[in-house]
Design a protein around this motif. Structure first.
Motif, PDB file in Angstrom:
ATOM      1  N   LYS A  31     -47.634 -55.371  38.555  1.00 18.85           N
ATOM      2  CA  LYS A  31     -47.759 -53.919  38.448  1.00 18.85           C
ATOM      3  C   LYS A  31     -48.778 -53.400  39.462  1.00 18.85           C
ATOM      4  CE  LYS A  31     -48.345 -50.340  35.022  1.00 18.85           C
ATOM      5  NZ  LYS A  31     -49.202 -49.949  33.895  1.00 18.85           N
ATOM      6  N   VAL A  36     -53.698 -41.788  39.914  1.00 15.15           N
ATOM      7  CA  VAL A  36     -53.154 -40.692  39.115  1.00 15.15           C
ATOM      8  C   VAL A  36     -53.931 -39.417  39.470  1.00 15.15           C
ATOM      9  CG1 VAL A  36     -52.853 -39.832  36.761  1.00 15.15           C
ATOM     10  CG2 VAL A  36     -52.484 -42.261  37.252  1.00 15.15           C
ATOM     11  N   HIS A  38     -54.144 -35.559  38.592  1.00 18.23           N
ATOM     12  CA  HIS A  38     -53.680 -34.576  37.607  1.00 18.23           C
ATOM     13  C   HIS A  38     -54.430 -33.258  37.817  1.00 18.23           C
ATOM     14  CE1 HIS A  38     -51.759 -34.437  33.332  1.00 18.23           C
ATOM     15  NE2 HIS A  38     -51.385 -33.442  34.090  1.00 18.23           N
ATOM     16  N   ALA A  77     -47.845 -27.951  25.990  1.00 17.84           N
ATOM     17  CA  ALA A  77     -46.958 -28.444  24.928  1.00 17.84           C
ATOM     18  C   ALA A  77     -47.449 -27.927  23.588  1.00 17.84           C
ATOM     19  CB  ALA A  77     -46.956 -29.967  24.918  1.00 17.84           C
ATOM     20  N   THR A  79     -48.226 -29.144  20.803  1.00 19.92           N
ATOM     21  CA  THR A  79     -48.759 -30.164  19.895  1.00 19.92           C
ATOM     22  C   THR A  79     -49.738 -29.493  18.933  1.00 19.92           C
ATOM     23  OG1 THR A  79     -50.318 -30.655  21.671  1.00 19.92           O
ATOM     24  CG2 THR A  79     -48.500 -32.193  21.396  1.00 19.92           C
ATOM     25  N   GLU A  80     -50.141 -30.239  17.920  1.00 16.44           N
ATOM     26  CA  GLU A  80     -51.062 -29.680  16.926  1.00 16.44           C
ATOM     27  C   GLU A  80     -52.371 -29.244  17.610  1.00 16.44           C
ATOM     28  OE1 GLU A  80     -51.278 -34.202  16.840  1.00 16.44           O
ATOM     29  OE2 GLU A  80     -49.863 -32.641  17.318  1.00 16.44           O
ATOM     30  N   LEU A  94     -48.852 -33.401  37.769  1.00 18.44           N
ATOM     31  CA  LEU A  94     -49.272 -34.802  37.687  1.00 18.44           C
ATOM     32  C   LEU A  94     -48.561 -35.590  38.778  1.00 18.44           C
ATOM     33  CD1 LEU A  94     -50.508 -37.301  36.221  1.00 18.44           C
ATOM     34  CD2 LEU A  94     -48.568 -37.211  34.647  1.00 18.44           C
ATOM     35  N   GLU A 133     -55.864 -46.523  38.254  1.00 19.55           N
ATOM     36  CA  GLU A 133     -55.414 -47.383  37.148  1.00 19.55           C
ATOM     37  C   GLU A 133     -56.193 -48.679  37.078  1.00 19.55           C
ATOM     38  OE1 GLU A 133     -51.250 -47.703  35.442  1.00 19.55           O
ATOM     39  OE2 GLU A 133     -50.902 -47.315  37.559  1.00 19.55           O
TER      40      GLU A 133
ATOM     41  N   LEU B  35     -43.202 -35.718  27.203  1.00 23.31           N
ATOM     42  CA  LEU B  35     -44.488 -35.134  26.837  1.00 23.31           C
ATOM     43  C   LEU B  35     -45.580 -35.990  27.472  1.00 23.31           C
ATOM     44  CD1 LEU B  35     -45.894 -32.990  24.850  1.00 23.31           C
ATOM     45  CD2 LEU B  35     -46.317 -34.978  23.442  1.00 23.31           C
ATOM     46  N   VAL B  36     -46.434 -35.340  28.260  1.00 21.73           N
ATOM     47  CA  VAL B  36     -47.526 -36.032  28.944  1.00 21.73           C
ATOM     48  C   VAL B  36     -48.808 -35.760  28.158  1.00 21.73           C
ATOM     49  CG1 VAL B  36     -48.880 -36.109  31.071  1.00 21.73           C
ATOM     50  CG2 VAL B  36     -46.402 -35.787  31.205  1.00 21.73           C
ATOM     51  N   HIS B  37     -49.440 -36.828  27.692  1.00 25.68           N
ATOM     52  CA  HIS B  37     -50.650 -36.722  26.862  1.00 25.68           C
ATOM     53  C   HIS B  37     -51.777 -37.386  27.653  1.00 25.68           C
ATOM     54  CE1 HIS B  37     -52.943 -36.850  23.050  1.00 25.68           C
ATOM     55  NE2 HIS B  37     -53.177 -38.128  23.260  1.00 25.68           N
ATOM     56  N   GLN B  70     -44.972 -44.911  28.288  1.00 26.34           N
ATOM     57  CA  GLN B  70     -45.743 -45.372  29.449  1.00 26.34           C
ATOM     58  C   GLN B  70     -47.207 -45.211  29.116  1.00 26.34           C
ATOM     59  OE1 GLN B  70     -45.272 -44.022  33.576  1.00 26.34           O
ATOM     60  NE2 GLN B  70     -43.290 -43.174  33.029  1.00 26.34           N
ATOM     61  N   ILE B  71     -48.026 -46.141  29.588  1.00 20.59           N
ATOM     62  CA  ILE B  71     -49.474 -46.004  29.410  1.00 20.59           C
ATOM     63  C   ILE B  71     -50.159 -46.331  30.731  1.00 20.59           C
ATOM     64  CG2 ILE B  71     -49.647 -48.362  28.452  1.00 20.59           C
ATOM     65  CD1 ILE B  71     -52.037 -47.286  26.726  1.00 20.59           C
ATOM     66  N   LEU B  94     -53.594 -41.994  29.910  1.00 19.64           N
ATOM     67  CA  LEU B  94     -52.412 -41.160  30.156  1.00 19.64           C
ATOM     68  C   LEU B  94     -51.217 -41.795  29.474  1.00 19.64           C
ATOM     69  CD1 LEU B  94     -50.787 -38.969  31.720  1.00 19.64           C
ATOM     70  CD2 LEU B  94     -50.806 -40.492  33.696  1.00 19.64           C
ATOM     71  N   PHE B  96     -47.097 -41.279  27.994  1.00 17.01           N
ATOM     72  CA  PHE B  96     -45.847 -40.516  28.032  1.00 17.01           C
ATOM     73  C   PHE B  96     -45.097 -40.755  26.729  1.00 17.01           C
ATOM     74  CE2 PHE B  96     -45.135 -39.051  32.454  1.00 17.01           C
ATOM     75  CZ  PHE B  96     -46.209 -39.658  33.080  1.00 17.01           C
ATOM     76  N   GLN B 103     -45.376 -38.116  19.836  1.00 13.49           N
ATOM     77  CA  GLN B 103     -46.818 -37.943  19.920  1.00 13.49           C
ATOM     78  C   GLN B 103     -47.443 -37.851  18.535  1.00 13.49           C
ATOM     79  OE1 GLN B 103     -50.665 -35.992  20.230  1.00 13.49           O
ATOM     80  NE2 GLN B 103     -48.888 -34.932  19.436  1.00 13.49           N
TER      81      GLN B 103
END
Lengths: 134, 134
Positions: A31, A36, A38, A77, A79-80, A94, A133, B35-37, B70-71, B94, B96, B103
């Protein structure tokens, strides 16, 4: 070695060779540790759908830059709503690069400069996070 | 239609059918809007390599959660220091997900809760961005 045995040996070697070549081609590649990048954008007119679309269209042009390996353009998004979640921005960009140099080439690329020229008047605030990463 | 012509026609149709089936199977699937977190962590002891490693090891456990597609675990990249770049954090996570539900499942997952239990004492500040792909 008799002729028949030799033929059998050669045939087996050929098959094994093919099999090894196939195995090597399906082995997962190590890998790559990517960069990244953002970016979060706060619009001057956060309720303007027109400004939002203009920014998104501008961001879409960035995928043509050859060092951009992945691009994900996002909006908030649903989300909560937790205390740690920043929900004050409007658009996110991103990008994944293969290395630091890829990001530097992107920063100075004519397509990126044209995007900044065309869209920066829309932005009230920009925050960038650059992560390497592990 | 003579018997020979009919045979030829049927054979050609079968070949065309196979060819069409192959074409359909190699067509690119419509890209799923993910969803990107993205979570940024500020350590209580930003100079502690031990705390950094403990947090990273904790984050690595999250990839076992089935809704995490993905992480990418990252540390501050040494990109050029511009005014817009936030360089004050230490670790980024990060993730996905395929959708909002993915999520939510992650948030309540025992592996995530164990990570929070084990690592939250290391954190001075946490900022989360949840973006839905356009």
């Amino acid at each position: 070695m008799k002729v028949n045995s030799r033929r059998k040996f050669l045939a087996t070697t050929a098959i094994l060779g093919t099999s090894l070549a196939v195995s090597a081609s399906v082995l997962p590649k190590p890998k790559k540790k990517q960069l990244v990048h953002h970016v979060f954008f706060w619009l001057k007119n956060p309720d303007s759908q027109e400004d939002l679309q203009q920014l998104i269209e501008g961001l879409k042009t960035l995928e043509k830059i050859e060092t951009v390996k992945q691009i994900h353009i996002g909006v908030l998004a649903s989300t909560e709503k937790r205390e740690v979640v920043d929900t004050s921005w409007q658009v996110s960009e991103l990008l994944f690069f293969d290395d630091l140099e890829g990001q530097l080439i992107y920063q100075k690329h004519p397509i990126h400069l044209a995007f900044v020229e065309k869209c920066s008047h829309l932005m009230a605030k920009v925050v960038v996070y650059d992560a390497l990463e592990m």
